[in-house]
Enzyme design. Sequence first.
Site, PDB file in Angstrom:
ATOM      1  CG  ASP A  15      -1.737   7.697   0.393  1.00 23.28           C
ATOM      2  OD1 ASP A  15      -1.305   8.850   0.523  1.00 23.28           O
ATOM      3  OD2 ASP A  15      -2.040   7.197  -0.713  1.00 23.28           O
ATOM      4  CG  ASP A  32      -1.647   1.249   1.455  1.00 18.27           C
ATOM      5  OD1 ASP A  32      -2.342   1.677   0.514  1.00 18.27           O
ATOM      6  OD2 ASP A  32      -1.530   1.827   2.547  1.00 18.27           O
ATOM      7  CG  ASP A  44      -2.586   2.531   6.242  1.00 14.88           C
ATOM      8  OD1 ASP A  44      -3.030   3.598   6.697  1.00 14.88           O
ATOM      9  OD2 ASP A  44      -2.599   2.267   5.028  1.00 14.88           O
TER      10      ASP A  44
END
Length: 272
Positions: free
Chosen positions: A10, A8, A212
């Site tokens: 961000d 991922d 996240d």
Amino acid sequence: MARLAAFDMDGTLLMPDHHLGEKTLSTLARLRERDITLTFATGRHALEMQHILGALSLDAYLITGNGTRVHSLEGELLHRDDLPADVAELVLYQQWDTRASMHIFNDDGWFTGKENPALLQAFVYSGFRYQIIDVKKMPLGSVTKICFCGDHDDLTRLQIQLYEALGERAHLCFSATDCLEVLPVGCNKGAVLTVLTQHLGLSLRDCMAFGDAMNDREMLGSVGSGFIMGNAMPQLRAELPHLPVIGHCRNQAVSHYLTHWLDYPHLPYSPE
């Protein structure tokens, strides 16, 4: 030994200032030297990610738009998924009880109805930005996803409205606490990582992944080794309590873990 690493962006690879750290870039280069396939799995647009890869001279597969597009190392489109036109029409034309801003994506870019300069801070690294349009005139047949950005509690109430209106005709997920996404049914990073691994002759057991947010849930839960960031959404930790938690993105925790994995593969890891 993992053969593919999926990241991922961000809150994971990117630091809070939305830049890639030097340690992270160095570690990505080391993975490529070990012939480990790199894949960036992000909600960001393919146009932006292709620009970033070109600027960094990185060879990587791209899963963009949270699974709506997959591109090869050479930029070839390997997979696409769009919102049905009737779903896009309902979401765009309905009067929702929300203060959130609406954002529409297709292959040509990112579109919204009003200026929102604060959102552009997340794109300082690439310079990617929205285009202002009349949302009601947006072509409905090529919308990849629609996002709402705003306060989390407000978005949670909006999520209920969207579920009631759309039923099973779309997939809803939080890609961040302040971003709720409307995606095609069955569209997520985990599902399209399966498509990509089949294309490469790999299995999900051959993959590691880092994330996240709730848009990373299926990907992290399906690979051989999934890792949750220390700054992750609490909902993600609750959904995948069996997965290890590493450090914070501000400390380039992915690089910290992978450096240990490359140099001391047989020793236990501590994020401290």
